[in-house]
Each structure stands twice: as structure tokens, then as C-alpha cells.
Design a protein around this motif. Structure first.
Motif, short mmCIF file in Angstrom:
data_model
loop_
_atom_site.label_atom_id
_atom_site.label_comp_id
_atom_site.label_asym_id
_atom_site.label_seq_id
_atom_site.Cartn_x
_atom_site.Cartn_y
_atom_site.Cartn_z
N LYS A 128 111.11 103.14 -74.91
CA LYS A 128 112.35 102.38 -75.15
C LYS A 128 112.09 100.93 -75.54
CE LYS A 128 114.65 106.02 -73.86
NZ LYS A 128 113.49 106.91 -73.60
N TYR A 245 106.33 92.95 -84.40
CA TYR A 245 106.97 93.94 -83.53
C TYR A 245 106.76 95.34 -84.09
CZ TYR A 245 111.01 96.38 -81.34
OH TYR A 245 111.84 97.23 -80.67
N GLN A 384 101.68 93.04 -78.59
CA GLN A 384 102.41 92.02 -79.35
C GLN A 384 102.24 90.62 -78.77
OE1 GLN A 384 106.60 92.87 -79.32
NE2 GLN A 384 107.11 91.31 -80.83
N PHE A 385 102.35 90.50 -77.44
CA PHE A 385 102.26 89.19 -76.79
C PHE A 385 100.91 89.07 -76.07
CE2 PHE A 385 106.76 90.61 -76.45
CZ PHE A 385 107.26 89.79 -77.44
N GLU B 27 119.02 91.31 -85.06
CA GLU B 27 117.86 90.57 -85.58
C GLU B 27 118.28 89.56 -86.64
OE1 GLU B 27 116.09 94.50 -85.91
OE2 GLU B 27 114.15 93.52 -85.73
N ASN B 56 119.30 90.31 -71.82
CA ASN B 56 119.42 91.34 -70.78
C ASN B 56 119.07 92.69 -71.38
OD1 ASN B 56 120.98 93.54 -69.33
ND2 ASN B 56 121.18 91.85 -67.89
N ASP B 57 118.00 93.29 -70.89
CA ASP B 57 117.53 94.54 -71.48
C ASP B 57 118.59 95.64 -71.39
OD1 ASP B 57 115.18 93.24 -71.97
OD2 ASP B 57 114.01 94.31 -70.45
N GLN B 58 119.36 95.66 -70.32
CA GLN B 58 120.37 96.70 -70.17
C GLN B 58 121.48 96.54 -71.22
OE1 GLN B 58 119.02 95.19 -67.22
NE2 GLN B 58 117.70 96.95 -67.27
N GLY B 61 119.89 97.46 -74.63
CA GLY B 61 119.46 98.84 -74.82
C GLY B 61 118.00 98.94 -75.20
N ARG B 62 117.22 97.97 -74.76
CA ARG B 62 115.78 97.96 -75.05
C ARG B 62 115.05 97.64 -73.75
NH1 ARG B 62 115.01 96.66 -80.78
NH2 ARG B 62 117.04 96.45 -81.75
N ALA B 63 113.85 98.21 -73.59
CA ALA B 63 113.13 98.00 -72.33
C ALA B 63 112.56 96.59 -72.23
CB ALA B 63 112.03 99.04 -72.17
N ILE B 64 112.23 95.97 -73.38
CA ILE B 64 111.71 94.58 -73.38
C ILE B 64 112.34 93.91 -74.60
CG2 ILE B 64 109.67 93.09 -73.31
CD1 ILE B 64 108.00 95.55 -72.55
N ILE B 66 112.78 90.93 -75.68
CA ILE B 66 112.09 89.83 -76.37
C ILE B 66 111.30 90.36 -77.57
CG2 ILE B 66 110.17 89.96 -74.74
CD1 ILE B 66 109.41 87.16 -75.29
N MET B 67 110.86 91.61 -77.51
CA MET B 67 110.02 92.15 -78.58
C MET B 67 110.75 92.13 -79.91
SD MET B 67 108.33 95.37 -76.55
CE MET B 67 107.62 96.08 -78.02
N MET B 68 111.99 92.60 -79.90
CA MET B 68 112.78 92.61 -81.11
C MET B 68 113.04 91.21 -81.61
SD MET B 68 116.15 91.66 -81.71
CE MET B 68 116.91 91.83 -80.11
N SER B 70 111.34 88.43 -81.30
CA SER B 70 110.22 87.54 -81.60
C SER B 70 110.14 87.18 -83.08
CB SER B 70 108.92 88.18 -81.12
OG SER B 70 107.82 87.37 -81.44
N SER B 82 109.90 84.89 -72.33
CA SER B 82 111.30 85.20 -72.02
C SER B 82 111.57 85.07 -70.53
CB SER B 82 111.67 86.61 -72.49
OG SER B 82 111.22 87.58 -71.58
N PRO B 84 114.33 86.65 -68.45
CA PRO B 84 115.50 87.53 -68.40
C PRO B 84 116.40 87.31 -67.19
CG PRO B 84 113.51 88.75 -67.86
CD PRO B 84 113.07 87.39 -68.29
N LEU B 125 123.57 98.99 -62.51
CA LEU B 125 122.14 99.31 -62.34
C LEU B 125 121.41 98.20 -61.62
CD1 LEU B 125 121.35 100.80 -65.87
CD2 LEU B 125 121.50 102.04 -63.72
#
Lengths: 393, 383
Positions: A128, A245, A384-385, B27, B56-58, B61-64, B66-68, B70, B82, B84, B125
Motif C-alpha cells: 500500500k 517514488y 527512496q529515503f 501530486e 494522514n496516511d488513512q 489511502g497510502r501506507a506512507i 510522504i512517498m507520493m 516527495s 514527515s 504525520p 482506526l
């Protein structure tokens, strides 16, 4: 900044596959208590808390740092959480360093825990992390992501599966001397080669375990440390750098970064070395705790750290380099490394903790004789990081 | 942070309600926000030394998540972290990173999307899985429990909350006439004693600030600048049962840190304006007390002072009572004060504002509290 920042306390669990005896906050508390006892501090002396927690889904609680507030003694104190995936632990130590270097506090604790071994399936969670429209459905996981790196490294530099197995044998031998390590049973090249294929060429024994446990570290200003006559390990260099990414940006025609190597890790180490005044890491570094959750990635981490030229590290390992007791050069992962313990939220913190214990001369059976300068790194996201750090006695 | 480089806000973008036009990905929105912030500061991408984000990952809808973010924010080959725990914590860390001397500039960004099928479900959650999750406990329910406790502790608090709510909406309609209506029909019960009309529906928002150190600002001739003169942050415990929800000790602790750093000895006289986090109008009242602006016994008598034409206008932007991009509302409060002091608040600008107070709260019933004292121009050293 004025004055250095030192590490004055370290706490690590004895990591296991499961910790049914402890809730998630219990695990954090366990690590905090160990670090507080190590530093011989009272909670009143802690001015701020940096909470180390990677994906919430690993512990099944959204913003689980909130439940850790009392476990770290943060009530009515400065508190924030860091998450850079697998790099979170080193990013948290860096953030604790920042608190002190900025003059906001004299004493800061950073702590966290994870229950990766109890999350059900970490790869389902980690899938995910990818973009839901393009790459999540491949399906990507961290194992096949870095298996592709292994294939590319094999193609470029001639690494074999036996070379990968040699990393596992070395690190398991090291871990057998580390009471905190999760996988402590020694193994052989034959056993590694015979283990179940997971994602070619990565086999079961080439993979890190899913671990549960916690870690904590206490940092303080040089002024505060000296005023109390305490012993410390000094953080003399630190940096972060990031890659792209999308995995598609690292493969195929027109890639922006070669997936065999770790160019952002190299850049991060370069910055940390510059800050620490290190000019020749091969000569100056005594011990390296490098974040390598799969055997093949230890090679490009060694090279990114400047401890070997590109593609040279497999042959150096064959010749006996990087192992405890080696004749020359840095020992790599004397703790057994990520390959033997991976509680993701604090794995990169353990890298610094272990490097610090080494230069402190407190690493027990896994001590690198005469170690004075150590390096550590953490990798997060989809490779990535990259956080890096230099610690000195 | 005495003796360390002084840190200033030199660029601000506040997009408190992005239209869901279906044409721009998150993005793309983040990249546009980064470019707009740099443009506001008069800087280019090459001036960006580090980035701190909060999301907020929840909700994402992404587990991390910050990845998107960056790459769109310029994170590739740069140092990006990050926080969070809260949007405003990204500001705290950005400021600390410059004060440490390791960086000259930092981009601070937070966002809050609305694509999640149910934000309350995502919030549930975060409740502990054994005791509270099955209640079910989301942030609005926690805010309602807090409102209930306050009504019990302070007779008449409900009526005061209605006044605060109406004021916030009027301010919001003035600041954002295309987005906010001053008059909203009275809604039915939501979570008692809250009504549906008391908390605006979640909207998609993005907020970004560019921070720089004093030497860099002078060298590049940047301005206008809002200087960070005081910074404080603190947390309450997670379990609501461990707290007196009608009080805010972590806010008092954070205010003491920030005021001590800024040399504020009398908060009532120190500021020209303030922005406070008010997911509910009850929270605005608690904030006034925690910040030392008005004790609960004074609320009734002194609310007029906090009107737009009063001595200390509070939430000229309308606050969260007007617009509610859930996750980044705290950082928006800081950005609003910075823009006021930079003379960039447009419709809701307070002329001549020199010193401002920003309060940000996040988490269930204001668990995380952050206080920032900002100064225009050369700044002041004491109240």
C-alpha cells in the motif's frame, strides 16, 4: 549550532517474532525504561520526545503515536512523530539531534516500537505504499522491488547467488553474538542456497525477519553532558537524501537512477561525511551498521558508503572483508544488521544505537576492537529515503 | 532558541478549499502549491534545501504518504522528512531545522484530501483497539465529549459557543466570500451537544510555507517576512478518560514555551491578532483560556474584544468554523497569522498588525497543542 550533540542513553528490546506478553505501548515503554536506566535519568529531565513510528498499519492503529504518549513520558511535553518508512528510526534520531542543535532543548528522547511479526503480513501492508493507480497492482512489495535491484546488480557487476548467501552467513554469525538480535542461529551457504525461493534471486534466508520490539535513545547537548560529567558518543555528521517514488523511473530506457546502485544513499553519506570531516571512509571508518533488509542490498550500501568501489564489494567479502575479526577496513553489521532483526519503526534507530555502542566500547561479544568512528544508515519508502549518520567516541 | 539563527516565514500559500474538478491529482496540486509558495517568496526550486511534510496516511489511502509527495515538492535528491502526528508539527520541525544551522531554507507543506469514503471511519482506526474503537470514537465524538464537559464545568458555555460560532462564520464570509456563508440554517443534532451546522463539512485543502534564516533573507533581500519569535508544542495523553477535557494543560505548557522565548509576559496586551484552532466553538473558548487571553470567568465579558473591530481580533480568517480541511487546519492557523504580518491577508487583513499569535490543535479533543508567536518586520523582543 553551538556545541555538539551526544548520545547518553540507549535501550533496545531483545527482538522476537512475537511479543504476546506486551502491548504496543508496553513495547515502547520497555525500550524507554532501558534507555532511561542506561542514562540514569529521571523523566523530569526529558524536555522533548521524538516518536519513531513508520506505517500505522503495521500496528493496526491509526496515528498510533498518540497511544504512546504516556509510554514515553511525554504528557505536557514537546512531542512529535516522524515517519520516513524504514528510515524512520534514523530520521527520528536526526530530529532529536535537531531539537538540541536548535537550542530548543538540552535533553531529548526518541523512542518507538513495532510489531511487524504480529501484523499478519507485512508485504500486504507494504504494497500500500505504492501509487494506487499505477504500481500497486503489479503487485509490488519490498521483496520483489529489491529482487529487481539484485538482478540489475548481477547484470552490472557479476554478483552471484552465492555472493548473496555469503552476506547472510556473515551477518548470522555476527547476530549469534548479539543478544538483541532476532535471528541468532548461524547458517551456511548451502543452507541459504537451499532455502525457499521468494522472488528470484532472493531466497527465504536472503530476507530479513518480521520482528517485534522497541528501541530508544537519549540525546543531550554538550554543555549539559559536560556539566554533569557524563560519558557520551558524539553525533558528528548527519544527512538525508531521497530518490524517485515510481519504480518505473529506475528501470527501462531513460531511467533517472540505476536500480542496481543507491545513488541517493551515496549522496546522503557524502553530505554526512563532509559534516564530520571524513575524507577517506575506507581508512577512517571502523564500523558500519548499514540498512540492508535483503542480502544483495548490503553490497550497494557498502559501496554507497564509500567502503568499496562500485561492484567491488562481493569480491572483497569473498576475501574476508567486512566480517568481525577481518584484517583491515570497516566491519559491516557486527550486530547482524537488518537481515537478522527488522522491527521496521526502530530498525534504523538500532543501526545508530549499535554503531554508538561500538565506538563506546560497550558492544559485548560483537565488539569491533578499537572502534572509534562508526557510521549508520536507514532506508525508507521504496528504497527512496536515505538517512545517514556518523558517530564518534 | 536563543543564540541560534532567527527564522522567518517568507512565502505562504493557503488553499483552504480546493475544488474537486477531477482534473488535477493530489501530486499536481502539491506541485502547484510548492511553485506558488516559492513564487510568493521570490525564490526558485534551486533555493530549496529541505522539506518537511505532514499528512494522514488513512485520509490519503497510502501506507506512507510522504512517498507520493516527495517528487512533486522537489524532494528528489533533497532532504525530506514527515511529521504525520500533525500538520503544525511540520512547521515546528522546519523551524528547528533552520535554527540548528544545518539548513538555510525549508519548505513546510500539509494537505488534507476528501477522497476517503468516510473520514470518521478513518479516524476510528486511531482509537485504541481494545477499549475505545468499538464505541465508536471519532474526532467529532471526542470534540462533543469535550463540549459536554465544558458545558457542565462552565454554566452558559453553550450560549457563548453560539456567539463564537456566529462570529467565525461572519469572519469567514468576509475572508472567503465565494466559499463561506455567514448565515447557515440551524442543523439537527450531530453528536450531542454539537449540531450538524456547528462543524463545517470536510473540504480538500493544501497549505505551504517557505521558511528561511535571517542571513539568507538579508542576502536575498526577501520580504515581507514574519519572524518566528516564540515556538511551543506539547501533548496530552491519548486516553480521554485520563484528561479533564474542559482544560488544556498541554496548551498552557506550549504557550509558556512560546511566550518565554518571545519575552511575552502579558498575553492579553502582547498581540495584535490571533488565530486559534476551533474544530468546535467550545474549543475556541478553551484556547482563549489556555493561551492566557481570557479565563473562563471572563469569557462573557470579553468576547467583544475578539471581534474584527475589537482590541485583539481572533480568527479573522473565520477559523475552522468557516472552512475545515481536516488534517491541515492547524498549519493554516500559523500560515494565516504569517500572512497577516506580511500584509498578504487581502480581504481580512488587519492593517498595521505587528505581532500575532497562532494556536494549532490536532488529535482527539485537542491532544496536540502548538503555539507560535510571530512578528512583522524587525520584530519585538518583549510585550
Amino acid at each position: 549550532m553551538t556545541g555538539r550533540v551526544g548520545i547518553i542513553g540507549i535501550g533496545q528490546s531483545n527482538f522476537r517474532a512475537r511479543r504476546d506478553d506486551a502491548s504496543y505501548p508496553d513495547l515502547v515503554r520497555e525500550a524507554v525504561a532501558l534507555a532511561m536506566n542506561d542514562a540514569k535519568l529521571d523523566f523530569d529531565e526529558i524536555e522533548a520526545v521524538v516518536y519513531s513510528l513508520s506505517p500505522d498499519a503495521m500496528v493496526g492503529i491509526g496515528n498510533a503515536e498518540r497511544l504512546g504518549v504516556d509510554a514515553v513520558g511525554a504528557r505536557n511535553k514537546r512531542f512529535l512523530r516522524i515517519n520516513t518508512g524504514g528510515a524512520t528510526g534514523i530520521s527520528s534520531v536526526a530530529t532529536a539531534w535537531t531539537h538540541v542543535a536548535a537550542g530548543a532543548c538540552d535533553v531529548v528522547i526518541t523512542a518507538g516500537a513495532d510489531k511487524v511479526g504480529e501484523c499478519g503480513d507485512s508485504q500486504t501492508v507494504l504494497n500500500k505504499i505504492w501509487d494506487p493507480m499505477y504500481e500497486r497492482s503489479l503487485p509490488l512489495g519490498t521483496i520483489n522491488m529489491l529482487a529487481m535491484s539484485a538482478v540489475r546488480y548481477m547484470h552490472k557487476y557479476g554478483m552471484t547467488q552465492e555472493d548473496m548467501a555469503r552476506v547472510v552467513v556473515k551477518n548470522r554469525r555476527h547476530a549469534s553474538k548479539n543478544p538483541h538480535a532476532h535471528l541468532r542461529k548461524e547458517t551456511t551457504i548451502e543452507e541459504v542456497m537451499a532455502s525457499r525461493m521468494i522472488s528470484w534471486p532472493v531466497k527465504l534466508f536472503d530476507c530479513c525477519p518480521q520482528s517485534s520490539g522497541g528501541a530508544a535513545m537519549i540525546l543531550a547537548s554538550e554543555r549539559w553532558i559536560k556539566a554533569r560529567g557524563l560519558d557520551a558518543v558524539w553525533i558528528t555528521g548527519l544527512a538525508h537524501s531521497s530518490e524517485t517514488y515510481y519504480m518505473g523511473d529506475r528501470m527501462g530506457r531513460g531511467y533517472t537512477a540505476d536500480h542496481a546502485d543507491a545513488h541517493a544513499l551515496r549522496a546522503s553519506f557524502r553530505k554526512a561525511y563532509a559534516m564530520a570531516g571524513i575524507k577517506d571512509p575506507r581508512r577512517e571508518v571502523d564500523v558500519a551498521e548499514l540498512y540492508a533488509p535483503f542480502s544483495n542490498t548490503e553490497f550497494h550500501a557498502i559501496e554507497a558508503a564509500g567502503l568499496a568501489g562500485l561492484g567491488e564489494s562481493p569480491a572483497m567479502l569473498r576475501d574476508g572483508a567486512f566480517a568481525l575479526g577481518c584484517d583491515a577496513g570497516a566491519v559491516v553489521n557486527p550486530s547482524g544488521g537488518v537481515l537478522c532483526t527488522n522491527a521496521i519503526a526502530v530498525t534504523a534507530m538500532s543501526r545508530i544505537a549499535e554503531a554508538a555502542l561500538q565506538v563506546w566500547g560497550r558492544a559485548g561479544e560483537r565488539q569491533v576492537k578499537g572502534a572509534r568512528l562508526g557510521i549508520a544508515n536507514g532506508n525508507g519508502g521504496d528504497h527512496q529515503f536515505f538517512g545517514t549518520m556518523v558517530v564518534e567516541a | 532558541m536563543a543564540g541560534r539563527p532567527r527564522v522567518g516565514v517568507v512565502g505562504v500559500v493557503i488553499w483552504p478549499c480546493l475544488p474537486d474538478d477531477g482534473r488535477h491529482s493530489l501530486e499536481e496540486q502539491l506541485h502547484r502549491a510548492m511553485q506558488a509558495t516559492l513564487a510568493d517568496a521570490g525564490l526558485g526550486t534551486e533555493d530549496l534545501e529541505g522539506i518537511v511534510v505532514a499528512s494522514n496516511d488513512q485520509y490519503d489511502g497510502r501506507a506512507i504518504s510522504i512517498m507520493m509527495a516527495s517528487a512533486p515538492l522537489g524532494g528528489v535528491d533533497r532532504d525530506i522528512l514527515s511529521t504525520p502526528s500533525a500538520g503544525e508539527h511540520a512547521f515546528v520541525l522546519g523551524a528547528l531545522r533552520i535554527a540548528s544551522g544545518q539548513f538555510r531554507t525549508q519548505l513546510v507543506v500539509s494537505w488534507s484530501p476528501t477522497e476517503a469514503s468516510s473520514i470518521p471511519e478513518a479516524q476510528r482506526l486511531a482509537a485504541d483497539p481494545y477499549f475505545h474503537r468499538r464505541l465508536p470514537l471519532d474526532e467529532l465524538a471526542a470534540a462533543a465529549l469535550q463540549a459536554n464537559v465544558l458545558e457542565h464545568a462552565v454554566p452558559g458555555a453553550g450560549a457563548l459557543a453560539e456567539q463564537v460560532l456566529a462570529s467565525g462564520r461572519r469572519n469567514g464570509a468576509r475572508a472567503f466570500p465565494d466559499l463561506v456563508q455567514a448565515e447557515v440554517p440551524r442543523g439537527g443534532p450531530s453528536r450531542w451537544p454539537l449540531r450538524h451546522d456547528m462543524v463545517p463539512p470536510p473540504v480538500t485543502g493544501v497549505v505551504a510555507l517557505m521558511l528561511a534564516d535571517e542571513a539568507f533573507i538579508a542576502e536575498r533581500g526577501l520580504g515581507p517576512v514574519a519572524w518566528i519569535s516564540g515556538l511551543g508544542w506539547a501533548t496530552e495523553p491519548a486516553f480521554l478518560g485520563d484528561r479533564d477535557l474542559a482544560t488544556a494543560p498541554a496548551l498552557s505548557a506550549a504557550a509558556a514555551q512560546a511566550y518565554g522565548e518571545a519575552g511575552v509576559t502579558d498575553a492579553r496586551a502582547a498581540f495584535d491578532l490571533a488565530e486559534v484552532s476551533d474544530v468546535t466553538p467550545y474549543q475556541a473558548l478553551i484556547a482563549l483560556e489556555g493561551l492566557g487571553l481570557a479565563s473562563r470567568s471572563e469569557w462573557q465579558a470579553r468576547l467583544a474584544e475578539f471581534a474584527p473591530d475589537g482590541r485583539l481580533p481572533v480568527n479573522l480568517s473565520g477559523g475552522i468554523a468557516a472552512l475545515n480541511p481536516v488534517y491541515c487546519t492547524g498549519l493554516i492557523r500559523i500560515a494565516e497569522v504569517a500572512n497577516q504580518l506580511r500584509g498578504r491577508a487581502v480581504r481580512h487583513q488587519k492593517q498595521g498588525a505587528r505581532r500575532g499569535l497562532a494556536h494549532a490543535a490536532s488529535g482527539p479533543a485537542m491532544q496536540y497543542q502548538t503555539v507560535v508567536v510571530l512578528d512583522a518586520g524587525a520584530g519585538r523582543t518583549a510585550a
